[in-house]
Design an enzyme around this catalytic site. Sequence first.
Site, PDB file in Angstrom:
ATOM      1  N   HIS A 119       0.853  -1.200   0.000  1.00  0.00           N
ATOM      2  CA  HIS A 119       0.000   0.000   0.000  1.00  0.00           C
ATOM      3  C   HIS A 119       0.881   1.239   0.000  1.00  0.00           C
ATOM      4  O   HIS A 119       1.857   1.313   0.731  1.00  0.00           O
ATOM      5  CB  HIS A 119      -0.901   0.018   1.235  1.00  0.00           C
ATOM      6  CG  HIS A 119      -2.052  -0.944   1.155  1.00  0.00           C
ATOM      7  ND1 HIS A 119      -3.259  -0.718   1.758  1.00  0.00           N
ATOM      8  CD2 HIS A 119      -2.172  -2.138   0.522  1.00  0.00           C
ATOM      9  CE1 HIS A 119      -4.080  -1.734   1.505  1.00  0.00           C
ATOM     10  NE2 HIS A 119      -3.438  -2.612   0.763  1.00  0.00           N
TER      11      HIS A 119
ATOM     12  N   TYR B 190      -8.778   5.167   8.301  1.00  0.00           N
ATOM     13  CA  TYR B 190      -8.813   5.491   9.730  1.00  0.00           C
ATOM     14  C   TYR B 190      -9.857   6.578   9.890  1.00  0.00           C
ATOM     15  O   TYR B 190      -9.678   7.689   9.395  1.00  0.00           O
ATOM     16  CB  TYR B 190      -7.450   6.003  10.206  1.00  0.00           C
ATOM     17  CG  TYR B 190      -6.382   4.930  10.290  1.00  0.00           C
ATOM     18  CD1 TYR B 190      -5.682   4.506   9.160  1.00  0.00           C
ATOM     19  CD2 TYR B 190      -6.055   4.347  11.515  1.00  0.00           C
ATOM     20  CE1 TYR B 190      -4.698   3.532   9.253  1.00  0.00           C
ATOM     21  CE2 TYR B 190      -5.066   3.373  11.614  1.00  0.00           C
ATOM     22  CZ  TYR B 190      -4.400   2.969  10.484  1.00  0.00           C
ATOM     23  OH  TYR B 190      -3.425   1.993  10.575  1.00  0.00           O
TER      24      TYR B 190
ATOM     25  N   PRO C 261      -3.024  -0.248  18.991  1.00  0.00           N
ATOM     26  CA  PRO C 261      -2.798  -0.637  17.601  1.00  0.00           C
ATOM     27  C   PRO C 261      -3.050   0.463  16.550  1.00  0.00           C
ATOM     28  O   PRO C 261      -2.812   0.242  15.370  1.00  0.00           O
ATOM     29  CB  PRO C 261      -3.759  -1.816  17.391  1.00  0.00           C
ATOM     30  CG  PRO C 261      -4.772  -1.706  18.468  1.00  0.00           C
ATOM     31  CD  PRO C 261      -4.119  -1.014  19.620  1.00  0.00           C
TER      32      PRO C 261
ATOM     33  N   LYS D 129       2.119  -0.413  15.040  1.00  0.00           N
ATOM     34  CA  LYS D 129       3.552  -0.450  15.342  1.00  0.00           C
ATOM     35  C   LYS D 129       4.047  -1.681  16.111  1.00  0.00           C
ATOM     36  O   LYS D 129       5.240  -1.984  16.097  1.00  0.00           O
ATOM     37  CB  LYS D 129       3.934   0.785  16.178  1.00  0.00           C
ATOM     38  CG  LYS D 129       3.961   2.068  15.387  1.00  0.00           C
ATOM     39  CD  LYS D 129       5.197   2.146  14.519  1.00  0.00           C
ATOM     40  CE  LYS D 129       4.957   3.006  13.315  1.00  0.00           C
ATOM     41  NZ  LYS D 129       4.810   2.357  12.060  1.00  0.00           N
TER      42      LYS D 129
ATOM     43  N   TYR E  12       4.453   6.396  10.237  1.00  0.00           N
ATOM     44  CA  TYR E  12       3.625   5.252   9.860  1.00  0.00           C
ATOM     45  C   TYR E  12       4.425   4.214   9.073  1.00  0.00           C
ATOM     46  O   TYR E  12       4.326   3.013   9.342  1.00  0.00           O
ATOM     47  CB  TYR E  12       2.409   5.725   9.048  1.00  0.00           C
ATOM     48  CG  TYR E  12       1.324   4.678   8.932  1.00  0.00           C
ATOM     49  CD1 TYR E  12       0.375   4.514   9.939  1.00  0.00           C
ATOM     50  CD2 TYR E  12       1.267   3.826   7.829  1.00  0.00           C
ATOM     51  CE1 TYR E  12      -0.602   3.534   9.850  1.00  0.00           C
ATOM     52  CE2 TYR E  12       0.291   2.857   7.725  1.00  0.00           C
ATOM     53  CZ  TYR E  12      -0.641   2.712   8.735  1.00  0.00           C
ATOM     54  OH  TYR E  12      -1.601   1.750   8.646  1.00  0.00           O
TER      55      TYR E  12
END
Length: 386
Positions: free
Chosen positions: A72, A200, A292, A296, A384
Site C-alpha cells: 500500500h 482510519y 494498535p 507499530k 507510519y
Amino acid sequence: MKTPVAIVGAGPAGLLLSHLLHLEGIDSVVLESRTREEIEATIRAGVLEQGTVDLLAQSGVGERMKREGFVHEGIVLRFAGASHRIALTELTGRSIMVYAQHEVIKDLVKARLDANGKLFFGVKDAALYDLDSPSPKVRFHREESVEEIEAQFVAGCDGFHGVSRPSIPSRHRQEFTRTYPFGWFGILVEAPPSTAELIYAHHERGFALVSTRSPQIQRLYFQCDPEDDVKSWPDARIWEELHTRLATRDGWTLAEGRIFQRGIIAMRSFVVEPMRFGRVFLAGDAAHIVPPTGAKGLNLAVNDVRVLARALVDYFKTGAEEGLKAYSATALRRVWRAEHFSWWMTSMLHRFHDDTPFHHRLQLAELDYVVSSRAKAITLAESYVG
Ligand code: RFL
Ligand code: PHB
C-alpha cells in the site's frame, strides 16, 4: 540441555530472533506455551513497515509474503464526512505491506522446523532463574517431565503476559503505563474490499478502521467499551455502527458479508526500562505495548530482535560486548518514538469518555492540519512507514 540462547515465546520476536541467529550459525532453543495450531491461528496485526518487509525478505522468509501480501502506498483519514489521502510513498519514498501476522508466524515456524531448529510447543510453567549469573537457566514442564535449559543468554520474547519481565526483580525495572478507557471490536468478514487503502475514521460515536486481508476477506475494527461483551453485538448492530461511523457525504458504501471472527481488544501503552537485566534481554511485547492505532507493535518487536541478534552475533563471533550493553538504550529510543506516535494517533482519532465539544473541535482542527499541511502529513507518514 545446554544452548547459547534460550528464547521464551514463539511470537514474531522469538521466532525471528531464533531464525536470524541460525543464519549466523548460532544455536537456540525456543519454548512456547501454546500449540503450533494455536499460534498459527491467532489473528493480530496486519501492517508491516518496509523495514520489516526488507528484513524478512533478506533473511529468506519473505517469499510468500511478496507473493500474497499487498503493498500500500497510502492511507485514508476520514473525518467530518470526507476522505483525505495521506500519500505515504510520495511523502516518504517508502510503502507498507498488508500481510497478516499469523502468516508471518507460519513462514517463520516452517523456516525453523525445516532447519531442524529446536522449537518446543506446549511447554508449561517456564521459570527463569540465575539471570544475573554467567549461566542463566529456564526450567519448564514438557510432556509430563521437568526439563532445564542452561543458556548463556535468555531472550524474553513471551509477550505482555509472559514470565520473563516479572522474573526481573522489581527494583531493577521501571514501568510506564497508560490504559485507555476504550477497546477495539475487531471482526473478519467474507466480503470484497470496500476501499483500496486502509481507512482510519474519526466520528463523534468513536473511531473505526477499515483494513483488509485478501480480495475475499476484510478486517474491520471499531472503538468500543473495553468491558463490553461480544454477545451484546449481534451482526445487525455491528453493521449499523460501522455504516454510521464510516459514512461520507459522497455516498461511499461499506460492503457487508459473513462475520466469521470477532473479539474485543484492550488498548494500552506500556514500556519497561531497561530492557535487560543481567543475561536476560526482553524483546517485543514483553517489554512494550502500543495501542494498535499506529500499527507499530509487530514492527517494534522485529526491530528489537534485529538489534539484539546483531549484538549476540557480535558477542559470539568476537567476544565484543558493546552491542549487548547498548541494546536496551538503542531499542528504547525507537520504542519511545513509536509510543509517542501510537498515543498521538489514538488521541487524535478516538472519542474519550470525558470529551467536551471543545476537545472534539480540537481533534478536527488537528486532523484538518494533518491533511492540509505537507509538513504535518510527512510527520504522520514517516512514522507510519517506520
Ligand atoms: P507475542 O506475539 O505476544 O508472542 C509471545 C509468545 O509467547 C508465548 N508465551 C509463552 N511461552 C512460553 N512460556 C510462557 N510463560 C509464555 N507466555 C507467553 C505466547 O503464547 C506467544 O506465542 O509477542 P511478540 O513476539 O513480541 O510480538 C508482538 C506482536 O504480536 C504485537 O505487537 C502485534 O500483534 C501488535 N499489533 C500490530 N502490530 C503491528 O506492527 N501492526 C499492526 O497492524 C498491528 N495490529 C496488533 C494489531 C495487535 C492486536 N492485538 C490483538 C493486540 C492488531 C491487533 C488487534
Ligand atoms: C489490521 O489490519 O489488523 C490493522 C491495520 C492497521 C492498524 C491496526 C491493525 O493500525
